[in-house]
Design an enzyme around this catalytic site. Structure first.
Site, PDB file in Angstrom:
ATOM      1  N   LYS A   1     -20.839 -39.355 -32.366  1.00 43.40           N
ATOM      2  CA  LYS A   1     -21.907 -39.074 -31.426  1.00 43.40           C
ATOM      3  C   LYS A   1     -23.297 -39.053 -32.067  1.00 43.40           C
ATOM      4  CE  LYS A   1     -19.504 -39.405 -27.813  1.00 43.40           C
ATOM      5  NZ  LYS A   1     -18.255 -38.829 -27.666  1.00 43.40           N
TER       6      LYS A   1
ATOM      7  N   SER B   1     -16.736 -35.595 -18.887  1.00 43.29           N
ATOM      8  CA  SER B   1     -15.483 -35.081 -19.418  1.00 43.29           C
ATOM      9  C   SER B   1     -14.672 -34.413 -18.309  1.00 43.29           C
ATOM     10  CB  SER B   1     -15.727 -34.187 -20.626  1.00 43.29           C
ATOM     11  OG  SER B   1     -16.066 -32.927 -20.226  1.00 43.29           O
TER      12      SER B   1
ATOM     13  N   CYS C   1     -12.951 -36.024 -16.075  1.00 43.54           N
ATOM     14  CA  CYS C   1     -12.995 -36.789 -14.824  1.00 43.54           C
ATOM     15  C   CYS C   1     -12.086 -38.018 -14.860  1.00 43.54           C
ATOM     16  CB  CYS C   1     -14.424 -37.213 -14.511  1.00 43.54           C
ATOM     17  SG  CYS C   1     -15.489 -35.830 -14.093  1.00 43.54           S
TER      18      CYS C   1
ATOM     19  N   LYS D   1     -11.473 -40.231 -17.718  1.00 42.48           N
ATOM     20  CA  LYS D   1     -11.891 -41.388 -18.509  1.00 42.48           C
ATOM     21  C   LYS D   1     -10.739 -41.984 -19.332  1.00 42.48           C
ATOM     22  CE  LYS D   1     -15.491 -42.566 -21.866  1.00 42.48           C
ATOM     23  NZ  LYS D   1     -16.399 -41.935 -22.841  1.00 42.48           N
ATOM     24  N   THR D   2     -10.097 -41.164 -20.151  1.00 37.91           N
ATOM     25  CA  THR D   2      -9.039 -41.701 -21.010  1.00 37.91           C
ATOM     26  C   THR D   2      -7.893 -42.248 -20.173  1.00 37.91           C
ATOM     27  OG1 THR D   2      -9.647 -40.080 -22.656  1.00 37.91           O
ATOM     28  CG2 THR D   2      -7.575 -41.209 -23.009  1.00 37.91           C
ATOM     29  N   SER D   3      -7.517 -41.509 -19.135  1.00 35.42           N
ATOM     30  CA  SER D   3      -6.363 -41.981 -18.364  1.00 35.42           C
ATOM     31  C   SER D   3      -6.688 -43.272 -17.614  1.00 35.42           C
ATOM     32  CB  SER D   3      -5.835 -40.897 -17.431  1.00 35.42           C
ATOM     33  OG  SER D   3      -6.857 -40.420 -16.622  1.00 35.42           O
TER      34      SER D   3
ATOM     35  N   ASP E   1     -14.228 -44.841 -25.558  1.00 36.39           N
ATOM     36  CA  ASP E   1     -15.325 -43.857 -25.573  1.00 36.39           C
ATOM     37  C   ASP E   1     -16.739 -44.434 -25.603  1.00 36.39           C
ATOM     38  OD1 ASP E   1     -16.117 -41.134 -25.478  1.00 36.39           O
ATOM     39  OD2 ASP E   1     -16.399 -41.074 -27.640  1.00 36.39           O
TER      40      ASP E   1
ATOM     41  N   ARG F   1      -7.436 -31.963 -30.729  1.00 35.32           N
ATOM     42  CA  ARG F   1      -7.540 -33.432 -30.655  1.00 35.32           C
ATOM     43  C   ARG F   1      -6.507 -34.136 -31.518  1.00 35.32           C
ATOM     44  NH1 ARG F   1     -12.278 -35.663 -27.743  1.00 35.32           N
ATOM     45  NH2 ARG F   1     -13.274 -33.790 -26.957  1.00 35.32           N
TER      46      ARG F   1
HETATM   47  C1  SPV Z   1     -16.969 -36.276 -26.094  1.00 36.62           C
HETATM   48  O1  SPV Z   1     -17.107 -35.057 -26.014  1.00 36.62           O
HETATM   49  O2  SPV Z   1     -17.517 -37.075 -25.332  1.00 36.62           O
HETATM   50  C2  SPV Z   1     -16.093 -36.822 -27.148  1.00 36.62           C
HETATM   51  C3  SPV Z   1     -15.678 -35.922 -28.223  1.00 36.62           C
HETATM   52  O3  SPV Z   1     -15.805 -37.983 -27.151  1.00 36.62           O
HETATM   53  S1  SPV Z   1     -16.944 -35.580 -29.330  1.00 36.62           S
HETATM   54  O4  SPV Z   1     -16.675 -36.279 -30.572  1.00 36.62           O
HETATM   55  O5  SPV Z   1     -16.940 -34.145 -29.549  1.00 36.62           O
HETATM   56  O6  SPV Z   1     -18.199 -36.028 -28.773  1.00 36.62           O
HETATM   57 MN    MN Z   2     -17.080 -39.154 -25.746  1.00 37.84          MN
END
Ligand code: SPV
Ligand code: MN
Length: 632
Positions: free
Chosen positions: A235, A277, A279, A281-283, A296, A394
């Protein structure tokens, strides 16, 4: 390469490491390593190239230093962050900003450059004392492509280095081959875990700081271990990239990239999707039967008039809570295999296997977890029950483990052509399950900029509170929100074709407060969108776009999921709710005004126009417009 640092670097590095560093002939890299070798003062510095031997050395050191521990299955390790270091530290994540830019950046947690830099350098002073540091080279996006951003990470955490080896493409060779005029254009990350306890956790959390210097594309992270705070390439890099993209006319978005595969023809259509988050996204990125490119972060560029995307990463740093064999079969199966995986902040059971909340199996009543030695019923210092694993625990895993990984799309140096964008919020009473925007611009303004997520009984605090989350990117947008939104709009200028934009909402509730479709229904919405991209379905107009016909959805539910979808549920779910939408747009306007006192007038005008149109529709058709009744 710089008389100021030569002797010092030779003293702290083996001959081989020094050779690897100087072979790059990159003054900026050399001076960066020299400056922080002197300032943070590690005992030794190991410089990595892309070799398997160096990857193995990083894995070994993460174990030897106690930052990771071996689990029962081959390749699996566990890592714990400090009890107060298990999520991103928003308050201490700041931009250090030149005086002339302070006013512009004032809603973004900015501090004056000199003040911020002085503070972070004081904190970093001798922070690596007595420790062994490592320098590694990575790329964001594929190497040797128009998307590539070369990055250097200098850290004293071998867990951080190990995580980055899993999550990002190696780029020592890319650095080696850079032309002289490219050598300055890199991202630099300096990280120190600072003093660590016997579990490898950062101790001085009161001095945890993440300071971003957008002018020099450099990020300082001190006294942190949680990957969202420490892994430069994730990030921190994203905030630098968003700013750089804004200056250069491309986009960096908090989005997955995936392909919807039409079952009969096997036609592949690429979508990118932004979801706040929790909502979905991953699924959505991992819907069984489709293909995943990334989960991501995406970069978008206009290449030969096409809207093209790459996944910035090569791995997943995913939330493990509730990953089980029925909800996330693809991931779950991989978490059970003996392969390289880092589990963080989960329970290490007496049988030395990892356990987590919601895994759908019996879990032990004791072991070691994010709180230390743990048994069921243990409370923390605030008297709160310590759960088996942290809610933000995680797994760190390579994407190419997944059977539905799209290797070709992932490796494409020119990226994949994106035909659809998805913006998925969470609301119980406003947004229909899927709707197509009449244009890209309308999609950005009415679907992307209005994204919100609503708290549920499962989150702390009051239920039903909506958090604005434009483009699902608020934590990372690194220049004023109005300008960023205008850049999103501008991005497609001159393109041969714009992607279609869709909103999704998996969380609409029935009047009794129940979900009305199964968790897999997202597959139906995706396939409807895929068909629309290819001109295949008719739709009904609404004041904000086009929704599916019942007959098409009924067939898709049957064909794809073997589920029955009733017309009654369809009518309820796809009713356009005028007042709710006007309120949503008013909230969006207010949020933008709070974040940016210079929102471009054309953006506000577009929202006002939408509000006027919805108000007129309400006059004509009533507040709740059933599918098929609105005629524009
Ligand atoms: C997020 O929170 O959007 C993530 C995990 O992908 S982090 O690395 O904490 O940002
Ligand atoms: Mn993210």
């Amino acid at each position: 390469m710089n008389p100021k640092y030569d002797a010092l670097l030779k003293e702290k590095m083996s001959e081989k490491s020094y050779e690897k560093l100087t072979a790059l002939k990159n003054q900026k890299v050399y001076d960066f390593v020299g400056l922080f070798a002197e300032h943070c003062n590690p005992a030794t510095i190991y410089v990595c190239d892309d070799s398997a031997a160096d990857e193995a050395y990083i894995r070994e050191q993460a174990l030897a230093k106690g930052e990771e521990h071996k689990l029962a299955k081959e390749g699996q390790t566990i890592h714990w962050d400090g009890y107060g270091d298990q999520a991103r530290d928003k308050a201490n994540t700041k931009y250090i900003v030149t005086p002339e830019n302070m006013e512009r950046m004032k809603s973004l947690n900015a501090v004056p450059f000199d003040e911020g830099q002085k503070e972070i350098m004081e904190i970093a002073k001798d922070n690596m004392k007595g420790k062994d540091a490592v320098v590694k080279f990575f790329a964001e996006g594929p190497t040797g492509s128009p998307f590539t951003i070369p990055c250097i990470q200098f850290t004293d955490s071998w867990y951080v280095a190990h995580s980055e080896s899993i999550l990002y493409r190696p780029a020592y060779d890319h650095f080696l081959n850079m032309k002289d005029d490219e050598k300055d254009d890199i991202f630099r990350f300096i990280h120190s875990a600072g003093e660590q306890d016997e579990r490898g956790c950062s101790v001085n959390l009161d001095k945890r700081r993440i300071y971003m210097d957008l002018q020099n594309n450099m990020v300082y992270s001190q006294n942190a271990q949680y990957a969202g705070n420490s892994v430069g390439l994730k990030k921190h890099s994203m905030r630098l990239a968003i700013n750089k993209a804004g200056e250069e006319g491309w986009l960096c978005e908090h989005m997955f990239v995936m392909a919807v595969v039409e079952p009969e023809s096997k036609r592949q259509t690429y979508f990118a999707g932004a979801y706040p988050s929790a909502c979905g996204k991953t699924s959505t990125a991992m819907v069984p039967g489709e293909k995943v490119v990334g989960d991501d972060i995406a970069y978008f560029r206009n290449i030969d008039g096409e809207f093209r995307a790459v996944n910035v990463e090569q791995g997943i740093f995913g939330i493990i809570k509730d990953v089980n064999s029925s909800d996330d079969p693809v991931i779950f199966e991989n978490l059970k295999k003996g392969q390289e995986l880092i589990f963080s902040n989960v329970l290490q059971g007496p049988d030395n296997n990892p356990y987590w909340t919601g895994m759908g199996e019996d879990t032990p009543t004791e072991g070691n977890n994010h709180h230390g030695a743990w048994k069921l019923g243990d409370k923390d210092a605030n008297g709160k029950d310590v759960t088996i694993s942290h809610a933000n625990s995680r797994y760190t895993m390579r994407l190419d483990y997944l059977a539905n990984f799209d290797k070709e799309g992932f490796e494409a140096k020119q990226g994949v052509k994106v035909d659809g964008l998805l913006y998925g919020g969470r609301d119980s009473d406003t947004t229909v399950p899927v709707e197509e925007s009449p244009s890209y611009a309308s999609g950005i303004l009415l679907k992307a900029a209005t994204l919100e997520s609503e708290t549920t009984a499962a989150t702390l605090g009051a239920e039903g509170v909506r958090t604005a989350s434009p483009m699902a990117n608020m934590d990372f947008v690194s220049y004023p929100l109005g300008e960023y939104t205008a850049n999103n709009l501008k991005f497609t200028e001159g393109m041969k074709e714009e992607p279609k934009v869709f909103s999704t909402n998996y969380f609409m509730l029935s009047p009794e407060g129940k979900f009305m479709t199964s968790k897999l229904a997202k597959k139906v919405w995706l396939h409807w969108a895929e068909g629309r991209v290819h001109g295949e379905y008719e739709g009904y107009k609404t004041p904000t776009g086009t929704i599916p016909l019942y007959a098409d959805l009924k067939k898709l539910f049957k064909d794809l999921l073997n589920e029955d979808f009733s017309e009654e549920d369809y009518t309820y779910l796809f009713t356009f709710r005028c007042t709710k939408w006007i309120e949503k747009l008013e909230r969006t306007k207010a949020f933008f005004a709070k974040m940016d006192n210079n929102v471009p007038a054309h953006i506000i005008e577009a929202w006002d126009k939408a509000i006027a149109e919805i108000s007129a529709a309400k006059e004509k058709y009533g507040d709740q417009i059933k599918p098929g009744t609105f005629k524009g």
